[in-house]
Design an enzyme around this catalytic site. Sequence first.
Site, PDB file in Angstrom:
ATOM      1  N   ASP A 161     -61.149 -35.016  -5.390  1.00 26.35           N
ATOM      2  CA  ASP A 161     -61.190 -33.649  -6.031  1.00 26.35           C
ATOM      3  C   ASP A 161     -60.909 -32.562  -5.091  1.00 26.35           C
ATOM      4  OD1 ASP A 161     -61.727 -35.066  -8.574  1.00 26.35           O
ATOM      5  OD2 ASP A 161     -63.773 -35.458  -7.676  1.00 26.35           O
ATOM      6  N   HIS A 189     -67.599 -36.581 -10.991  1.00 20.78           N
ATOM      7  CA  HIS A 189     -66.534 -36.654 -10.663  1.00 20.78           C
ATOM      8  C   HIS A 189     -65.689 -37.009 -11.896  1.00 20.78           C
ATOM      9  CE1 HIS A 189     -62.624 -38.319  -9.420  1.00 20.78           C
ATOM     10  NE2 HIS A 189     -62.683 -39.429 -10.060  1.00 20.78           N
TER      11      HIS A 189
HETATM   12  P1  NAX Z   1     -56.924 -51.556  -9.872  1.00 18.42           P
HETATM   13  O1  NAX Z   1     -57.185 -52.241 -11.230  1.00 18.42           O
HETATM   14  O2  NAX Z   1     -55.574 -51.490  -9.349  1.00 18.42           O
HETATM   15  O3  NAX Z   1     -57.970 -52.401  -8.532  1.00 18.42           O
HETATM   16  C1  NAX Z   1     -59.265 -52.629  -8.923  1.00 18.42           C
HETATM   17  C2  NAX Z   1     -59.433 -53.969  -8.240  1.00 18.42           C
HETATM   18  O4  NAX Z   1     -60.850 -54.044  -8.360  1.00 18.42           O
HETATM   19  C3  NAX Z   1     -58.752 -55.086  -8.731  1.00 18.42           C
HETATM   20  O5  NAX Z   1     -57.917 -55.756  -7.836  1.00 18.42           O
HETATM   21  C4  NAX Z   1     -59.763 -56.140  -9.719  1.00 18.42           C
HETATM   22  O6  NAX Z   1     -59.531 -57.362  -9.328  1.00 18.42           O
HETATM   23  C5  NAX Z   1     -61.097 -55.499  -8.674  1.00 18.42           C
HETATM   24  N1  NAX Z   1     -62.240 -55.966  -9.422  1.00 18.42           N
HETATM   25  C6  NAX Z   1     -62.690 -55.649 -10.515  1.00 18.42           C
HETATM   26  N2  NAX Z   1     -63.952 -56.198 -10.826  1.00 18.42           N
HETATM   27  C7  NAX Z   1     -64.339 -56.227  -9.650  1.00 18.42           C
HETATM   28  C8  NAX Z   1     -65.624 -56.810  -9.127  1.00 18.42           C
HETATM   29  N3  NAX Z   1     -66.644 -56.979  -9.918  1.00 18.42           N
HETATM   30  N4  NAX Z   1     -65.893 -57.025  -7.745  1.00 18.42           N
HETATM   31  C9  NAX Z   1     -64.718 -56.818  -7.021  1.00 18.42           C
HETATM   32  N5  NAX Z   1     -63.604 -56.492  -7.449  1.00 18.42           N
HETATM   33  C10 NAX Z   1     -63.280 -56.145  -8.476  1.00 18.42           C
HETATM   34  O7  NAX Z   1     -57.627 -50.065  -9.964  1.00 18.42           O
HETATM   35  P2  NAX Z   1     -57.615 -48.955  -8.857  1.00 18.42           P
HETATM   36  O8  NAX Z   1     -56.366 -48.003  -9.135  1.00 18.42           O
HETATM   37  O9  NAX Z   1     -57.557 -49.499  -7.414  1.00 18.42           O
HETATM   38  O10 NAX Z   1     -58.858 -48.044  -9.224  1.00 18.42           O
HETATM   39  C11 NAX Z   1     -60.297 -48.692  -8.835  1.00 18.42           C
HETATM   40  C12 NAX Z   1     -61.173 -47.618  -9.231  1.00 18.42           C
HETATM   41  O11 NAX Z   1     -61.105 -46.382  -8.667  1.00 18.42           O
HETATM   42  C13 NAX Z   1     -61.244 -47.389 -10.663  1.00 18.42           C
HETATM   43  O12 NAX Z   1     -62.569 -47.629 -11.441  1.00 18.42           O
HETATM   44  C14 NAX Z   1     -60.793 -46.071 -10.804  1.00 18.42           C
HETATM   45  O13 NAX Z   1     -61.157 -45.340 -12.219  1.00 18.42           O
HETATM   46  C15 NAX Z   1     -61.553 -45.471  -9.550  1.00 18.42           C
HETATM   47  N6  NAX Z   1     -60.806 -44.291  -9.140  1.00 18.42           N
HETATM   48  C16 NAX Z   1     -61.946 -43.364  -8.755  1.00 18.42           C
HETATM   49  C17 NAX Z   1     -61.503 -42.146  -8.063  1.00 18.42           C
HETATM   50  C18 NAX Z   1     -62.584 -41.186  -7.547  1.00 18.42           C
HETATM   51  O14 NAX Z   1     -62.076 -40.064  -7.131  1.00 18.42           O
HETATM   52  N7  NAX Z   1     -63.656 -41.336  -7.409  1.00 18.42           N
HETATM   53  C19 NAX Z   1     -59.962 -41.411  -8.061  1.00 18.42           C
HETATM   54  C20 NAX Z   1     -59.134 -42.739  -8.354  1.00 18.42           C
HETATM   55  C21 NAX Z   1     -59.432 -43.800  -9.150  1.00 18.42           C
HETATM   56  O15 NAX Z   1     -59.070 -43.396 -10.477  1.00 18.42           O
END
Ligand code: NAX
Length: 329
Positions: A161, A189
């Site tokens: 952000d 956020h």
């Molecule tokens: P993806 O779905 O591409 O990757 C997430 C990964 O986490 C997957 O490979 C999945 O297998 C794994 N996973 C799920 N549950 C798990 C667990 N219990 N233990 C370990 N691994 C696990 O998502 P991605 O685009 O990489 O986003 C990840 C997270 O970041 C999401 O929650 C998203 O909302 C969040 N974000 C946060 C942002 C921020 O500024 N704080 C911005 C970007 C993003 O939206």
Amino acid sequence: MVAPIRVAVTGAAGQIGYASIFRIASGEVFGPNQPVILHLVEVPPVLKALDGVHMELDDCAFPTLAGVVKADSDHLEDGFRDCNWVLCVGSIPRKAGMERGDLIRVNGPIFTSTGRAIAAAAAPDVRVVVVGNPCNTNCLIAMKNAPGVPSNRFYAMTMLDQNRAASQLAQKAGVPVGAVSNVGIWGNHSATQYPDFYHAKINGRPATEVITDHAWLQGDFISTVQKRGAAVIAARGASSAASAANALLDTVKGIIRPTPAGSCFSAAVCSDGSYGIEAGLITGFPLVSDGQQVSIVQGQTHTAFAQSKIDITINELREERECVKDLLG
Ligand code: NAX
């Protein structure tokens, strides 16, 4: 010989994880003389893909990568063993039709086990950065489930952000983004966050002097930053990944490197009651680091407009906490 540091990344094979780990392995964050052992954590069905990621890391031949440990989310203590950093990216992204409250209940339980495993297995100096959304509340859950780990070791990511806000201000002012500093992100956020343009500087001058269109600052600027994630999804067909990974690295750099004088960096931390914000809430603040300790910037004053925005986002954090009160240890 410098002892390696251990950095765990959950969700390591996901979009943001994949865009982060090569840069961490390259030495960009901790320096060219600091060996890093990466701990890659994924859910069991993704471990095969994680093997492929591991092969790619090997194939980069990074001199700073001193080892790779892989673990699944059913064995988090193995994943976090002796880790100095735990970067919590893994979580379930929001799906179409899912309300924010649903997402909190889906992802919240991931962070109870995360907190417990950090307390049980990570290094005594562990620092935790939560990216998985809703990151402030997930961070609160992890912190509350990690007895013995000081609350000032927990961060939730608002750096994306900050970077989005700096970029918008630079474009409006017609200056390179490096000319913008001191942009604090307050609160959650989420679409209620308050990107603070009043204390932002452009080439060292108040942004409000350089940008005279204050209606834009109070209106489109804030809403563009608040809704940027949705705009990226609409354009790209996928949520922010490279920019989120970049922000994760910027967050760690912000924590471990002294903040330039007169500036700040953004992350959500456990409120100590500063600015009248309820102690214990994981709240976005402007921060400074001396390279060892991070503290909340003190002494900023807020206009009535800014305070009303901060109140809205703090209220949302309270509501989120209410949704997960059974998960708070
Ligand atoms: P993806 O779905 O591409 O990757 C997430 C990964 O986490 C997957 O490979 C999945 O297998 C794994 N996973 C799920 N549950 C798990 C667990 N219990 N233990 C370990 N691994 C696990 O998502 P991605 O685009 O990489 O986003 C990840 C997270 O970041 C999401 O929650 C998203 O909302 C969040 N974000 C946060 C942002 C921020 O500024 N704080 C911005 C970007 C993003 O939206």
